[in-house]
Design a protein around this motif. Structure first.
Motif: not given
Length: 371
Positions: A290-299, A340-347, A356-359
């Motif tokens: 699935x096409x999803x968005x990823x937002x970085x926790x780091x820089x 792993x495509x559900x919004x809010x999925x962590x890890x 491995x940068x967290x998103x």
């Protein structure tokens, strides 16, 4: 054949503005004029002016133009009213995406197909081949148009000051002929930024006059010229796919989560129908990535091709990534396994050169304008 990049009608003007130029799909195009971030923010809050003359215009005319386009493309072009436009795709026989397109219906038997710069020749060749047996003519009009876009919340006010065309009555994905700053234009309410805005198709010899008039009209509204770099971060925030990144010949529209553009209910056969019916069925039973968005926790900024990982396993791949000026964090669009495509999925992380940068997984788009 020289390999020198093609120049738009505004080339000298870009250079006079000290634009940083880049080769894009065989064209010399402005990447930025000053600060990419300022250009991006201008479009989100005020307005930006773009040269999009590298896009490929193909005119289709004739008594069977609609029937031909219904056969050649996956959408139902026959239901597009005169003066309206539709987002669609052209696929190969195996269902792979050759390009995503906008088709404008200019008259009863006249359509304009707008292709991406890098695919314009491929689309032209495919349409020409597919027109066989139809009473319709395919014409290469790439040299007949320059394309200037004004995008952003102030764009209706800016354009209204230089045209008497009925902009209030012009809906999203509609186009009407008019005169802008004394220049004949097709005025379309379309864009690739996630903001309200217009795309103006004009003869190349009128491009400079139009650009200068819009620049002058935009002064009180904070309009600035904008390059391809901020066009990319704007479309990325708006979750809009870019050919060669989110869309490729390896993927069907169903793989890309854009199965809605394929209209099986239209009359007659169309190129790729059988393969696409199979792809639609597969998507039902065994969902593709699935096409999803990823937002970085780091820089750190993810780039196209970087692996997406979870629990030490590769679960997907980044297709586009950049710092988001609006969110203030790096963002990415990626294809990831359905698990792993559900919004809010962590890890979930992105492998950025071994680290491995967290998103966080989010639903697209990252940004939606307030209507």
């Amino acid at each position: 054949m020289s390999n020198a990049p093609r120049l738009t009608a505004l080339d000298a003007l870009h250079r006079s503005l000290d634009a940083t130029m880049t080769d894009f799909a065989g064209w010399d195009m402005p990447l930025r004029y000053a600060s990419e971030r300022d250009e991006h923010n201008a479009v989100r809050t005020k307005a930006g002016l773009f040269d999009l003359s590298h896009m490929g215009e193909i005119t289709v005319t004739g008594p069977q133009a609609a029937a031909f386009l219904n056969f050649a493309l996956v959408g139902n072009i026959g239901t597009v009213a005169v003066g309206r436009a539709r987002y669609t795709m052209i696929c190969a026989e195996d269902g792979g995406i050759l390009d995503d397109l906008i088709v404008y219906r200019l008259g009863d038997t006249e359509y304009m197909v707008v292709a991406n710069a890098g695919n314009a020749q491929i689309v032209l060749d495919a349409l020409t081949a597919r027109a066989d047996g139809f009473d319709a003519e395919v014409r290469d009009d790439r040299d007949a148009y320059a394309l200037i876009a004004v995008q952003g919340p102030e764009s209706p006010a800016i354009l209204a000051s230089v045209t008497d065309a009925d902009l209030d009555g012009l809906k999203y994905y509609a186009g009407l002929p008019g005169t802008v700053a004394g220049v004949p234009a097709l005025i379309a309410r379309t864009g690739y930024t996630g903001e309200d805005g217009f795309e103006l198709f004009v003869a190349p010899e009128h491009a400079e006059q139009l650009w200068q008039a819009l620049t002058a009209a935009g002064v009180p509204h904070g309009l600035i010229p904008c390059g391809l770099s901020c066009r990319d971060t704007l479309r990325l925030e708006a979750g809009m796919p870019l050919y060669g990144h989110e869309l490729t010949t390896e993927l069907t529209p169903f793989d890309a989560g854009l199965g809605r553009v394929v209209k099986f209910e239209k009359e007659g056969d169309f190129v790729g129908r059988k393969a696409l019916e199979a792809a639609a069925e597969r998507a039902e039973t065994a969902p593709p990535r699935k096409l999803v968005g990823l937002i970085a926790e780091g820089r750190r900024v993810p780039r196209a091709g970087f692996p997406v990982v979870a629990e030490g396993q590769v679960i997907g791949q980044v297709t586009s990534g950049a710092p988001s000026p609006t969110l203030g964090k790096p963002i990415a669009i990626a294809y990831v396994d359905a698990a792993h495509a559900a919004p809010g999925t962590t890890g979930v992380g992105v492998d950025i050169r071994g680290s491995h940068e967290p998103y966080e997984v989010v639903t697209l788009p990252f940004y939606k304008r307030q209507k």
